[in-house]
Design a protein around this motif. Structure first.
Motif, PDB file in Angstrom:
ATOM      1  N   ALA A 195       0.848  -1.190   0.000  1.00 26.37           N
ATOM      2  CA  ALA A 195       0.000   0.000   0.000  1.00 26.37           C
ATOM      3  C   ALA A 195       0.882   1.237   0.000  1.00 26.37           C
ATOM      4  N   ILE A 196       0.320   2.350  -0.453  1.00 24.90           N
ATOM      5  CA  ILE A 196       1.038   3.626  -0.472  1.00 24.90           C
ATOM      6  C   ILE A 196       0.634   4.419   0.763  1.00 24.90           C
ATOM      7  N   TYR A 197       1.641   4.851   1.504  1.00 24.12           N
ATOM      8  CA  TYR A 197       1.395   5.638   2.710  1.00 24.12           C
ATOM      9  C   TYR A 197       2.044   7.010   2.575  1.00 24.12           C
ATOM     10  N   SER A 198       1.484   7.959   3.305  1.00 29.43           N
ATOM     11  CA  SER A 198       2.048   9.309   3.298  1.00 29.43           C
ATOM     12  C   SER A 198       1.638  10.052   4.561  1.00 29.43           C
ATOM     13  N   GLU A 199       2.560  10.847   5.077  1.00 34.46           N
ATOM     14  CA  GLU A 199       2.239  11.736   6.200  1.00 34.46           C
ATOM     15  C   GLU A 199       1.933  13.147   5.696  1.00 34.46           C
ATOM     16  N   LYS A 200       2.053  13.336   4.382  1.00 33.99           N
ATOM     17  CA  LYS A 200       1.888  14.670   3.796  1.00 33.99           C
ATOM     18  C   LYS A 200       0.696  14.768   2.851  1.00 33.99           C
ATOM     19  N   HIS A 201       0.233  13.644   2.318  1.00 35.58           N
ATOM     20  CA  HIS A 201      -0.814  13.654   1.302  1.00 35.58           C
ATOM     21  C   HIS A 201      -1.894  12.626   1.620  1.00 35.58           C
ATOM     22  N   THR A 202      -3.083  12.855   1.098  1.00 33.22           N
ATOM     23  CA  THR A 202      -4.207  11.954   1.365  1.00 33.22           C
ATOM     24  C   THR A 202      -4.768  11.298   0.112  1.00 33.22           C
ATOM     25  N   PHE A 205       5.821   3.246  -0.874  1.00 33.95           N
ATOM     26  CA  PHE A 205       5.213   1.948  -1.169  1.00 33.95           C
ATOM     27  C   PHE A 205       5.752   0.960  -0.140  1.00 33.95           C
ATOM     28  N   ILE A 206       4.876   0.487   0.755  1.00 34.19           N
ATOM     29  CA  ILE A 206       5.337  -0.327   1.876  1.00 34.19           C
ATOM     30  C   ILE A 206       4.642  -1.684   1.871  1.00 34.19           C
ATOM     31  N   ASN A 207       5.442  -2.754   1.960  1.00 37.57           N
ATOM     32  CA  ASN A 207       4.873  -4.105   2.062  1.00 37.57           C
ATOM     33  C   ASN A 207       3.994  -4.216   3.296  1.00 37.57           C
ATOM     34  N   GLY A 208       2.904  -4.964   3.157  1.00 36.39           N
ATOM     35  CA  GLY A 208       1.928  -5.039   4.229  1.00 36.39           C
ATOM     36  C   GLY A 208       2.468  -5.496   5.556  1.00 36.39           C
ATOM     37  N   ASN A 209       3.373  -6.482   5.559  1.00 39.48           N
ATOM     38  CA  ASN A 209       3.874  -6.980   6.839  1.00 39.48           C
ATOM     39  C   ASN A 209       4.646  -5.916   7.598  1.00 39.48           C
ATOM     40  N   PHE A 210       5.488  -5.144   6.902  1.00 36.72           N
ATOM     41  CA  PHE A 210       6.254  -4.104   7.573  1.00 36.72           C
ATOM     42  C   PHE A 210       5.368  -2.907   7.950  1.00 36.72           C
ATOM     43  N   ALA A 211       4.381  -2.618   7.111  1.00 38.35           N
ATOM     44  CA  ALA A 211       3.471  -1.516   7.419  1.00 38.35           C
ATOM     45  C   ALA A 211       2.689  -1.814   8.695  1.00 38.35           C
ATOM     46  N   LEU A 212       2.072  -2.993   8.755  1.00 33.05           N
ATOM     47  CA  LEU A 212       1.246  -3.334   9.907  1.00 33.05           C
ATOM     48  C   LEU A 212       2.085  -3.522  11.165  1.00 33.05           C
ATOM     49  N   ALA A 213       3.280  -4.075  11.017  1.00 32.65           N
ATOM     50  CA  ALA A 213       4.158  -4.260  12.175  1.00 32.65           C
ATOM     51  C   ALA A 213       4.575  -2.923  12.779  1.00 32.65           C
ATOM     52  N   SER A 214       4.609  -1.879  11.955  1.00 33.47           N
ATOM     53  CA  SER A 214       5.025  -0.563  12.445  1.00 33.47           C
ATOM     54  C   SER A 214       3.845   0.276  12.946  1.00 33.47           C
ATOM     55  N   GLY A 215       2.635  -0.280  12.885  1.00 33.70           N
ATOM     56  CA  GLY A 215       1.464   0.439  13.387  1.00 33.70           C
ATOM     57  C   GLY A 215       0.631   1.120  12.319  1.00 33.70           C
ATOM     58  N   LEU A 216       1.056   1.059  11.055  1.00 34.27           N
ATOM     59  CA  LEU A 216       0.260   1.621   9.972  1.00 34.27           C
ATOM     60  C   LEU A 216      -0.930   0.697   9.689  1.00 34.27           C
ATOM     61  N   LYS A 217      -2.019   1.278   9.174  1.00 34.51           N
ATOM     62  CA  LYS A 217      -3.225   0.501   8.895  1.00 34.51           C
ATOM     63  C   LYS A 217      -3.586   0.604   7.424  1.00 34.51           C
ATOM     64  N   LEU A 218      -4.122  -0.493   6.894  1.00 36.73           N
ATOM     65  CA  LEU A 218      -4.487  -0.511   5.485  1.00 36.73           C
ATOM     66  C   LEU A 218      -5.512   0.560   5.145  1.00 36.73           C
ATOM     67  N   ASP A 219      -6.477   0.782   6.039  1.00 45.55           N
ATOM     68  CA  ASP A 219      -7.522   1.761   5.730  1.00 45.55           C
ATOM     69  C   ASP A 219      -7.050   3.205   5.887  1.00 45.55           C
ATOM     70  N   GLU A 220      -5.804   3.392   6.299  1.00 46.06           N
ATOM     71  CA  GLU A 220      -5.229   4.737   6.387  1.00 46.06           C
ATOM     72  C   GLU A 220      -4.295   5.032   5.211  1.00 46.06           C
ATOM     73  N   SER A 221      -4.163   4.071   4.309  1.00 40.72           N
ATOM     74  CA  SER A 221      -3.247   4.252   3.185  1.00 40.72           C
ATOM     75  C   SER A 221      -3.862   5.130   2.105  1.00 40.72           C
ATOM     76  N   VAL A 222      -3.012   5.643   1.238  1.00 36.04           N
ATOM     77  CA  VAL A 222      -3.467   6.476   0.116  1.00 36.04           C
ATOM     78  C   VAL A 222      -4.053   5.590  -0.979  1.00 36.04           C
ATOM     79  N   ALA A 223      -3.456   4.432  -1.215  1.00 35.01           N
ATOM     80  CA  ALA A 223      -3.940   3.489  -2.225  1.00 35.01           C
ATOM     81  C   ALA A 223      -3.417   2.102  -1.900  1.00 35.01           C
ATOM     82  N   ILE A 224      -4.142   1.081  -2.361  1.00 39.95           N
ATOM     83  CA  ILE A 224      -3.787  -0.312  -2.080  1.00 39.95           C
ATOM     84  C   ILE A 224      -3.654  -1.088  -3.384  1.00 39.95           C
ATOM     85  N   GLU A 225      -2.649  -1.931  -3.434  1.00 44.44           N
ATOM     86  CA  GLU A 225      -2.422  -2.790  -4.591  1.00 44.44           C
ATOM     87  C   GLU A 225      -3.560  -3.806  -4.759  1.00 44.44           C
TER      88      GLU A 225
END
Length: 276
Positions: free
Chosen positions: A114-121, A198-218
């Motif tokens: 998924a694509i994550y960002s602290e600056k864009h939505t 662009f962050i792999n799901g396992n590393f994203a979720l392990a770091s506290g990021l959530k899929l429903d907070e991402s900008v876009a999902i593969e």
């Protein structure tokens, strides 16, 4: 009387050795070491697969890893019996690069890139010169670049195999994006330094990021689903069959539906749901 007792003890010893020999010959293994990257795949094992295996009399040890190299090395060297962290394309390339003969068996519920960002939505926030980070291993880099092409950010060389493209195969980058490959585990920690990651799901979720907070999902195809890998010579051993039964069980499907919302389910789970 003494001779009778000695004979009985000798016979008991022979029977004991025969039993041990029979157990070894059958290849039965009641202790399983499973390696997984820290996060959702390790949690799946810990919270659902391990208890199911323990009901069948197995002792399960989970070994967590924080990179994409060591789990396969540990499996090849026999330090673990199974690993769960990679897709078949990645394993195929790893086998070639490291002259190994590890085998991908079947997929497990997988968290997409998924694509994550602290600056864009939203994706339309992309502007000329923004910094985009993505995994530096060949398979996951290719996945990320394909997503970028789908969004119209770049254009890739159509003559190159889409599963092996790298940043060197970009033929159009009209926005002059600053594309920076990083080790996959570093991407969440460097999120604040990028515009889009662009962050792999396992590393994203392990770091506290959530899929429903991402900008876009593969939209993850089957060949990018994370799965179970073993050494080729272990394919027919009882512990491998027991592990498959646990992953293919109704109990694990219930766990998936409750705890893994947003994950891509493997075909055996969707087929099991269809039978309900």
């Amino acid at each position: 009387m003494r001779k009778i007792m000695i004979s009985i003890l000798i016979l008991a010893g022979i029977l004991s050795l025969a039993a041990c020999s029979s157990g070894k010959a059958s290849g039965e293994k009641k202790q399983i070491k499973i390696g997984a990257t820290a996060g959702p795949y390790s949690d799946q094992i810990k919270e659902s697969i391990k208890p199911l295996l323990e009901k069948e009399g197995y002792s399960v040890k989970i070994v967590e890893f924080n990179d994409y190299i060591q789990p396969n090395k540990a499996l090849d060297e026999g330090d673990i019996d199974v690993n769960v962290y990679q897709n078949p394309r990645y394993l195929e390339q790893f086998n070639k690069d490291h002259e190994m003969d590890l085998v991908y068996l079947y997929a497990v519920p997988s968290a997409p890139i998924a694509i994550y960002s602290e600056k864009h939505t939203k994706l339309s926030d992309v502007k000329a010169g923004v910094k985009v980070t993505l995994p530096n291993d060949p398979v996951n880099m290719a996945r990320s670049l394909q997503m970028m092409e789908q969004y119209g950010w770049i254009k890739l060389n159509p003559k190159i195999d889409a599963t092996t493209v790298s940043e060197k195969d970009i033929i159009e980058n009209n926005l002059n994006l600053n594309i920076v490959p990083l080790e996959a585990g570093q991407l969440p920690r460097s999120l604040g330094d990028s515009d889009f990651a662009f962050i792999n799901g396992n590393f994203a979720l392990a770091s506290g990021l959530k899929l429903d907070e991402s900008v876009a999902i593969e939209k993850t195809p089957d060949h990018y689903l994370v799965g179970v890998a073993i050494k080729k010579e272990d394919k027919d051993k009882p512990f491998v069959a027991a592990l498959q039964s646990a992953y293919h069980s109704k109990e694990f499907l219930e766990y998936t539906n409750e705890k893994l919302v947003g994950f891509v389910k493997p075909s055996y789970q969707t087929e099991l749901e269809a039978k309900k």
